[in-house]
Design an enzyme around this catalytic site. Structure first.
Site, PDB file in Angstrom:
ATOM      1  CE1 TYR A   1      -4.378   1.126  -0.019  1.00 17.55           C
ATOM      2  CE2 TYR A   1      -3.566   2.743   1.569  1.00 17.55           C
ATOM      3  CZ  TYR A   1      -4.612   2.209   0.694  1.00 17.55           C
ATOM      4  OH  TYR A   1      -5.409   2.852   0.382  1.00 17.55           O
ATOM      5  N   GLY A   2       1.874   1.330  -1.082  1.00 19.51           N
ATOM      6  CA  GLY A   2       2.782   2.342  -1.037  1.00 19.51           C
ATOM      7  C   GLY A   2       2.139   3.064  -2.354  1.00 19.51           C
TER       8      GLY A   2
ATOM      9  CD  GLN B   1       1.940   2.876  -9.740  1.00 20.19           C
ATOM     10  OE1 GLN B   1       0.803   2.445  -9.927  1.00 20.19           O
ATOM     11  NE2 GLN B   1       2.839   3.883 -10.097  1.00 20.19           N
TER      12      GLN B   1
ATOM     13  CB  SER C   1       1.700   0.453   4.122  1.00 19.05           C
ATOM     14  OG  SER C   1       2.665   0.905   3.592  1.00 19.05           O
TER      15      SER C   1
ATOM     16  CG  HIS D   1       8.861  -2.886 -13.163  1.00 18.03           C
ATOM     17  ND1 HIS D   1       9.403  -2.569 -14.327  1.00 18.03           N
ATOM     18  CD2 HIS D   1      10.071  -2.973 -12.634  1.00 18.03           C
ATOM     19  CE1 HIS D   1      10.630  -2.554 -14.762  1.00 18.03           C
ATOM     20  NE2 HIS D   1      11.214  -2.702 -13.444  1.00 18.03           N
TER      21      HIS D   1
ATOM     22  CD  GLU E   1      13.935   2.810 -13.518  1.00 17.43           C
ATOM     23  OE1 GLU E   1      12.813   3.093 -13.507  1.00 17.43           O
ATOM     24  OE2 GLU E   1      14.459   1.652 -12.742  1.00 17.43           O
TER      25      GLU E   1
ATOM     26  CB  SER F   1      14.425  34.372 -26.949  1.00 19.07           C
ATOM     27  OG  SER F   1      15.634  33.627 -26.591  1.00 19.07           O
TER      28      SER F   1
HETATM   29  P1  NAD Z   1       6.477   1.383  -2.746  1.00 22.37           P
HETATM   30  O1  NAD Z   1       7.912   1.662  -2.290  1.00 22.37           O
HETATM   31  O2  NAD Z   1       5.958   2.739  -2.870  1.00 22.37           O
HETATM   32  O3  NAD Z   1       5.350   0.513  -1.799  1.00 22.37           O
HETATM   33  C1  NAD Z   1       6.102  -0.260  -1.150  1.00 22.37           C
HETATM   34  C2  NAD Z   1       4.662  -1.079  -0.218  1.00 22.37           C
HETATM   35  O4  NAD Z   1       5.205  -2.544   0.150  1.00 22.37           O
HETATM   36  C3  NAD Z   1       4.392  -0.541   1.022  1.00 22.37           C
HETATM   37  O5  NAD Z   1       3.133  -0.572   1.491  1.00 22.37           O
HETATM   38  C4  NAD Z   1       5.460  -0.978   1.858  1.00 22.37           C
HETATM   39  O6  NAD Z   1       4.913  -0.912   3.394  1.00 22.37           O
HETATM   40  C5  NAD Z   1       5.619  -2.437   1.419  1.00 22.37           C
HETATM   41  N1  NAD Z   1       6.811  -3.039   1.673  1.00 22.37           N
HETATM   42  C6  NAD Z   1       8.222  -2.410   1.665  1.00 22.37           C
HETATM   43  N2  NAD Z   1       9.222  -3.256   1.788  1.00 22.37           N
HETATM   44  C7  NAD Z   1       8.598  -4.372   2.043  1.00 22.37           C
HETATM   45  C8  NAD Z   1       8.957  -5.770   1.867  1.00 22.37           C
HETATM   46  N3  NAD Z   1      10.373  -5.823   2.283  1.00 22.37           N
HETATM   47  N4  NAD Z   1       8.160  -6.787   2.162  1.00 22.37           N
HETATM   48  C9  NAD Z   1       6.915  -6.607   2.060  1.00 22.37           C
HETATM   49  N5  NAD Z   1       6.373  -5.485   1.837  1.00 22.37           N
HETATM   50  C10 NAD Z   1       7.300  -4.410   1.792  1.00 22.37           C
HETATM   51  O7  NAD Z   1       6.314   0.695  -4.211  1.00 22.37           O
HETATM   52  P2  NAD Z   1       6.045   0.981  -5.322  1.00 22.37           P
HETATM   53  O8  NAD Z   1       6.827   2.115  -5.864  1.00 22.37           O
HETATM   54  O9  NAD Z   1       4.355   1.636  -5.443  1.00 22.37           O
HETATM   55  O10 NAD Z   1       6.194  -0.157  -6.490  1.00 22.37           O
HETATM   56  C11 NAD Z   1       5.298  -0.998  -6.474  1.00 22.37           C
HETATM   57  C12 NAD Z   1       5.260  -1.788  -7.723  1.00 22.37           C
HETATM   58  O11 NAD Z   1       4.927  -0.928  -8.838  1.00 22.37           O
HETATM   59  C13 NAD Z   1       6.738  -2.054  -8.317  1.00 22.37           C
HETATM   60  O12 NAD Z   1       6.814  -3.209  -9.082  1.00 22.37           O
HETATM   61  C14 NAD Z   1       7.122  -1.067  -9.282  1.00 22.37           C
HETATM   62  O13 NAD Z   1       8.056  -1.286 -10.220  1.00 22.37           O
HETATM   63  C15 NAD Z   1       5.890  -0.625  -9.808  1.00 22.37           C
HETATM   64  N6  NAD Z   1       5.925   0.506 -10.339  1.00 22.37           N
HETATM   65  C16 NAD Z   1       5.849   1.761  -9.644  1.00 22.37           C
HETATM   66  C17 NAD Z   1       5.970   3.009 -10.059  1.00 22.37           C
HETATM   67  C18 NAD Z   1       6.073   4.296  -9.133  1.00 22.37           C
HETATM   68  O14 NAD Z   1       5.912   5.384  -9.703  1.00 22.37           O
HETATM   69  N7  NAD Z   1       6.521   4.183  -8.025  1.00 22.37           N
HETATM   70  C19 NAD Z   1       5.445   3.366 -11.399  1.00 22.37           C
HETATM   71  C20 NAD Z   1       5.136   2.098 -12.286  1.00 22.37           C
HETATM   72  C21 NAD Z   1       5.412   0.676 -11.751  1.00 22.37           C
HETATM   73 MG    MG Z   2      10.562   2.943 -13.945  1.00 21.78          MG
END
Ligand code: NAD
Ligand code: MG
Length: 335
Positions: free
Chosen positions: A28-29, A31, A56, A111, A198, A255
């Protein structure tokens, strides 16, 4: 070599393949929150699964979910969506998902990293597909709430049911993604282009170019505040123009002096040598060498990553940026 991408919009897609499915959103981060809220608001049945009661967990409760322990969310699910950090997914899969996998379940990714580099190798009797928003989580939520959506990539890795693409598109629709468009790709293409992008531009390239320009101006004796406005702050306005109106729109807004200097000097700064290095970085992603290096770094507790964050936090550009933000805040009219 290049082909025209297949693009799906709202009128080509339906939520039906996801209706009545029990969907577990793991994490619950950035995404996770956006997905859980958008999917729920689109009428789908969402449970949030988390490792422990922390930040989270509190956030999910505040948003009206009743979070469960990861394995409890997975046990009751038809569809499991991995939205924990990429490097954590392998362990979560092995310990909390794999033991409860049943034929006909769906594993969904935002991803392709873990599937493409074979950190997760699901059995052949489940569907494995991807819906990858091309924007940060908070924007995915914000656009959805305002009636729009961030474009998404969709891909199918394993199609046990024969309906994997339809299900990916249903999730894309529920996320708001097909309000813009869903482009079909493969796990390989999404993973490699995402990493190359990236590294060479979005995070690495742009940050280093801004730093190089800023630090050079300061070394030459210009005031850091003036250098900051010029080499870092103003980039947003230029990028916004490109985002809204393309390169031509941006060029028309600056410009003639800026256009002439840009056309002639830009190519000297970003030259053939730079292109050769972009190509090198891209090859390192393609060969899997970068993934290997990052997995090894993560295994050692991410020392390089921590050092990068620390150094940036202490840098003159960051300090200057903070000071200027205060100045801008102070000048903002109250109420
Ligand atoms: P995030 O770091 O924001 O969220 C992490 C979530 O996972 C939180 O709820 C956290 O409490 C939990 N967490 C953290 N460490 C953990 C662990 N060791 N074990 C279990 N849970 C844990 O993640 P995000 O950036 O939302 O990325 C999630 C997926 O989305 C990834 O596959 C990422 O590549 C993909 N993605 C992210 C973005 C972006 O903008 N952030 C964009 C496109 C795709
Ligand atoms: Mg990326």
């Amino acid at each position: 070599m290049s082909r025209i991408a297949k693009i799906y919009t709202d009128k080509d897609t339906t939520l039906d393949p996801m209706k009545g499915k029990r969907i577990a959103v793991l994490g619950y981060g950035s995404q996770g929150r956006a997905w859980a809220l958008n999917l729920r608001d689109s009428g789908l049945q969402v449970t949030v699964g988390l490792e422990r009661e922390g930040k989270s967990w509190e956030q999910a409760k505040a948003d009206g979910f009743t979070p469960k322990k990861t394995e409890d969310a997975v046990k009751d699910a038809d569809v499991v969506i991995f939205l924990v950090p990429d490097m954590a997914q392998r362990l979560v899969y092995r310990e909390r998902v794999r033991p409860y996998l049943k034929e006909g379940m769906d594993l969904v990714f935002a991803h392709g990293f873990n599937i493409h580099y074979r950190l997760i190798e699901p059995p052949s009797n489940v569907d494995v597909y991807m819906v990858a928003p091309k924007g940060p989580g908070p924007i995915v939520r914000d656009f959805y709430v305002k009636g729009g959506g961030v474009p998404v990539l969709v891909a199918v890795h394993q199609n046990h049911s024969g309906k994997a693409l339809e299900k990916a598109l249903a999730i894309a629709k529920a996320l708001g993604g097909t309000r813009a468009g869903a482009i079909e790709t493969t796990f390989k293409e999404e993973t490699e282009t995402d990493l190359i992008g990236e590294q060479t531009i979005l995070v690495g390239g742009v940050m280093e170019l801004m730093k190089a320009a800023f630090e050079t101006l300061v070394e030459m004796g210009y005031q850091p505040e003036v250098a900051y406005f010029e080499t870092i702050n103003e980039l947003k306005m230029i990028v916004d123009l490109i985002y809204d109106k393309g390169f031509m729109g941006m060029l028309r807004a600056v410009s003639d002096t800026a256009k002439y200097g840009g056309f002639t000097v830009g190519k000297q700064v970003i030259n053939e040598e730079t292109r050769r290095r972009i190509r090198e970085a891209a090859e390192k992603v393609r060969s899997g060498k970068f993934a290997e290096e990052w997995i090894e770094e993560y295994g050692r507790g991410s020392p390089t990553l921590s050092k990068g964050m620390e150094e940036m936090d202490k840098s003159l550009e960051e300090q200057t940026g903070r000071r200027l933000k205060e100045l801008i805040e102070r000048g903002r009219p109250k109420s």
